[in-house]
Design a protein around this motif. Structure first.
Motif, PDB file in Angstrom:
ATOM      1  N   ASP A   1     -36.428 -57.242  49.283  1.00 24.55           N
ATOM      2  CA  ASP A   1     -35.838 -57.818  50.493  1.00 24.55           C
ATOM      3  C   ASP A   1     -34.736 -58.824  50.213  1.00 24.55           C
ATOM      4  O   ASP A   1     -34.098 -59.326  51.144  1.00 24.55           O
ATOM      5  CB  ASP A   1     -36.918 -58.437  51.385  1.00 24.55           C
ATOM      6  CG  ASP A   1     -37.721 -59.537  50.692  1.00 24.55           C
ATOM      7  OD1 ASP A   1     -37.355 -59.928  49.564  1.00 24.55           O
ATOM      8  OD2 ASP A   1     -38.715 -59.999  51.288  1.00 24.55           O
ATOM      9  N   ALA A   2     -34.481 -59.131  48.936  1.00 22.31           N
ATOM     10  CA  ALA A   2     -33.339 -59.985  48.595  1.00 22.31           C
ATOM     11  C   ALA A   2     -32.081 -59.156  48.356  1.00 22.31           C
ATOM     12  O   ALA A   2     -30.979 -59.699  48.252  1.00 22.31           O
ATOM     13  CB  ALA A   2     -33.647 -60.817  47.355  1.00 22.31           C
ATOM     14  N   CYS A   3     -32.235 -57.832  48.273  1.00 19.52           N
ATOM     15  CA  CYS A   3     -31.120 -56.918  48.007  1.00 19.52           C
ATOM     16  C   CYS A   3     -30.297 -57.367  46.798  1.00 19.52           C
ATOM     17  O   CYS A   3     -29.075 -57.567  46.876  1.00 19.52           O
ATOM     18  CB  CYS A   3     -30.221 -56.766  49.238  1.00 19.52           C
ATOM     19  SG  CYS A   3     -30.845 -55.573  50.452  1.00 19.52           S
ATOM     20  N   SER A   4     -30.985 -57.525  45.659  1.00 21.69           N
ATOM     21  CA  SER A   4     -30.291 -57.924  44.433  1.00 21.69           C
ATOM     22  C   SER A   4     -30.219 -56.793  43.415  1.00 21.69           C
ATOM     23  O   SER A   4     -29.419 -56.852  42.482  1.00 21.69           O
ATOM     24  CB  SER A   4     -30.985 -59.130  43.797  1.00 21.69           C
ATOM     25  OG  SER A   4     -32.324 -58.816  43.437  1.00 21.69           O
ATOM     26  N   THR A   5     -31.041 -55.739  43.595  1.00 20.36           N
ATOM     27  CA  THR A   5     -31.022 -54.601  42.681  1.00 20.36           C
ATOM     28  C   THR A   5     -30.710 -53.334  43.459  1.00 20.36           C
ATOM     29  O   THR A   5     -31.488 -52.903  44.303  1.00 20.36           O
ATOM     30  CB  THR A   5     -32.373 -54.440  41.953  1.00 20.36           C
ATOM     31  OG1 THR A   5     -32.667 -55.645  41.239  1.00 20.36           O
ATOM     32  CG2 THR A   5     -32.322 -53.279  40.973  1.00 20.36           C
ATOM     33  N   LYS A   6     -29.551 -52.758  43.173  1.00 18.63           N
ATOM     34  CA  LYS A   6     -29.083 -51.563  43.882  1.00 18.63           C
ATOM     35  C   LYS A   6     -29.404 -50.321  43.058  1.00 18.63           C
ATOM     36  O   LYS A   6     -29.137 -50.266  41.863  1.00 18.63           O
ATOM     37  CB  LYS A   6     -27.580 -51.650  44.108  1.00 18.63           C
ATOM     38  CG  LYS A   6     -26.964 -50.448  44.811  1.00 18.63           C
ATOM     39  CD  LYS A   6     -25.469 -50.637  44.945  1.00 18.63           C
ATOM     40  CE  LYS A   6     -24.782 -49.424  45.560  1.00 18.63           C
ATOM     41  NZ  LYS A   6     -23.312 -49.626  45.665  1.00 18.63           N
ATOM     42  N   CYS A   7     -29.969 -49.307  43.711  1.00 19.77           N
ATOM     43  CA  CYS A   7     -30.342 -48.068  43.042  1.00 19.77           C
ATOM     44  C   CYS A   7     -29.718 -46.875  43.759  1.00 19.77           C
ATOM     45  O   CYS A   7     -29.417 -46.936  44.958  1.00 19.77           O
ATOM     46  CB  CYS A   7     -31.861 -47.896  43.010  1.00 19.77           C
ATOM     47  SG  CYS A   7     -32.747 -49.210  42.136  1.00 19.77           S
ATOM     48  N   THR A   8     -29.558 -45.795  43.014  1.00 18.33           N
ATOM     49  CA  THR A   8     -29.023 -44.555  43.570  1.00 18.33           C
ATOM     50  C   THR A   8     -29.837 -43.380  43.066  1.00 18.33           C
ATOM     51  O   THR A   8     -30.182 -43.314  41.881  1.00 18.33           O
ATOM     52  CB  THR A   8     -27.548 -44.360  43.155  1.00 18.33           C
ATOM     53  OG1 THR A   8     -26.780 -45.489  43.582  1.00 18.33           O
ATOM     54  CG2 THR A   8     -26.973 -43.099  43.786  1.00 18.33           C
ATOM     55  N   CYS A   9     -30.161 -42.460  43.978  1.00 21.39           N
ATOM     56  CA  CYS A   9     -30.838 -41.208  43.619  1.00 21.39           C
ATOM     57  C   CYS A   9     -29.774 -40.138  43.427  1.00 21.39           C
ATOM     58  O   CYS A   9     -29.030 -39.820  44.360  1.00 21.39           O
ATOM     59  CB  CYS A   9     -31.815 -40.810  44.720  1.00 21.39           C
ATOM     60  SG  CYS A   9     -32.491 -39.147  44.548  1.00 21.39           S
ATOM     61  N   GLN A  10     -29.697 -39.593  42.227  1.00 20.00           N
ATOM     62  CA  GLN A  10     -28.702 -38.573  41.931  1.00 20.00           C
ATOM     63  C   GLN A  10     -29.324 -37.493  41.066  1.00 20.00           C
ATOM     64  O   GLN A  10     -29.878 -37.781  40.010  1.00 20.00           O
ATOM     65  CB  GLN A  10     -27.496 -39.177  41.205  1.00 20.00           C
ATOM     66  CG  GLN A  10     -26.263 -38.310  41.196  1.00 20.00           C
ATOM     67  CD  GLN A  10     -25.600 -38.211  42.566  1.00 20.00           C
ATOM     68  OE1 GLN A  10     -25.468 -39.211  43.264  1.00 20.00           O
ATOM     69  NE2 GLN A  10     -25.190 -37.014  42.957  1.00 20.00           N
ATOM     70  N   ASP A  11     -29.273 -36.250  41.532  1.00 20.95           N
ATOM     71  CA  ASP A  11     -29.822 -35.108  40.783  1.00 20.95           C
ATOM     72  C   ASP A  11     -31.283 -35.319  40.412  1.00 20.95           C
ATOM     73  O   ASP A  11     -31.737 -34.972  39.313  1.00 20.95           O
ATOM     74  CB  ASP A  11     -28.998 -34.846  39.516  1.00 20.95           C
ATOM     75  CG  ASP A  11     -27.555 -34.488  39.821  1.00 20.95           C
ATOM     76  OD1 ASP A  11     -27.330 -33.831  40.853  1.00 20.95           O
ATOM     77  OD2 ASP A  11     -26.664 -34.871  39.043  1.00 20.95           O
ATOM     78  N   GLY A  12     -32.045 -35.906  41.361  1.00 13.79           N
ATOM     79  CA  GLY A  12     -33.479 -36.080  41.165  1.00 13.79           C
ATOM     80  C   GLY A  12     -33.864 -37.253  40.292  1.00 13.79           C
ATOM     81  O   GLY A  12     -35.045 -37.446  40.007  1.00 13.79           O
TER      82      GLY A  12
END
Length: 298
Positions: A255-266
């Protein structure tokens, strides 16, 4: 009863379905299966259809308030909508094992559309449907309709979860409101293998957002979730911390939005990246999103 919309497969007495007892917290009892169903690497030859929205493999389940997954004492569950159903106040719970060609053809077409690389050809299915079921302590006419379909081609095992009209989340014994069927500890949807690592929560589980499950999906068909469960896989995205992340979408883990992640090709990749100062960190599905306000031009 046939199809009630474009999500649910045919069900009801006309389809040869059996019914669980009309009983608060009731169960079908042990139902033997003519085919082996493999779930998280283990093989099962029987199951239980429980009124409170759970299919279980090792024992019947009368518990009405859902516990958070993972449950680690051998509880092996498929939970389309684990909440406090009381079909004595309304609705029926149907189930059948089937090798009917029309049903298997429909399932085959759907799975091949969602998981084309499997080349799946359904040879067996088990369909359980909770039809217009009320909640415990209900002082309203609100009801839920949902369905779990287990299917196999003899090698791979698939679970399809289908959601019709969902109007309530919680019974009064789980601190829900008698008039609205909301509040308290809402329903859980997902899978539990019985250990502390193999489980999955559909977005919104045990939160008020589960009321909107009919508008969510992992296969671009609102109200439908599809999973390969022999060797657990979720099409349409990634599994991250036992939760679903959509393919190609960015999300933040806390909830602090300090670690950004992305789902790519599973696969999920994460970096340290904070939400901009003019943005707000908001809950979104199983994770968080950074909502950035657009600057006005004058």
């Amino acid at each position: 009863m046939g199809l009630t919309d474009d999500v649910l497969y045919s069900y009801g007495t006309a389809e040869g379905d059996k019914e669980t007892p009309v009983d608060d917290d009731g169960t079908s009892g042990e139902v033997p299966l003519s085919e082996v169903f493999k779930f998280f690497g283990k093989e099962y030859k029987s199951l239980y259809v429980n009124n409170n929205g759970v299919i279980s493999f090792n024992k019947a389940v009368s518990q009405y308030t859902p516990d958070p997954f993972p449950l680690t004492n051998g509880e092996t569950f498929v939970t389309p909508y684990w909440g406090d159903v009381d079909n004595d106040l309304g609705g029926m719970v149907f189930y059948r094992e089937s090798k009917e060609p029309g049903l298997l053809q429909k399932i085959t077409e759907d799975v091949q559309k969602y998981l084309p690389n499997l080349h799946f050809l359904a040879k067996w299915a088990f369909v359980a449907t909770w039809d217009k079921v009320a909640y415990y302590g209900s002082a309203s006419k609100k009801v839920n309709t949902f369905q779990a379909v287990l299917t196999s081609d003899g090698y791979r095992c698939i679970v399809i979860l289908n959601y019709g009209d969902i109007q309530w989340t919680t019974g009064t014994a789980s601190d829900g409101d008698a008039d609205t069927g909301l509040g308290g500890i809402p329903a859980q949807a997902g899978f539990n293998s019985g250990d502390d690592t193999h489980y999955f929560n559909i977005p919104g589980s045990r939160t008020s957002e589960v009321l909107n499950i009919k508008s969510t999906t992992n296969v671009n068909h609102p109200g439908r979730w599809v999973f390969q469960v022999d060797d657990f896989k979720v099409p349409g995205g990634c599994i991250y911390q036992a939760k679903f992340a959509k393919e190609g979408e960015d999300f933040w883990t806390e909830d602090a939005c300090s670690t950004k992640c992305t789902c790519q090709d599973g696969k999920v990749s994460c970096v340290s990246e904070a939400c901009p100062a003019r943005g707000t960190c908001e809950a979104s599905g199983s994770f968080f999103t950074c909502k950035v306000k657009q600057r006005k031009c004058f």
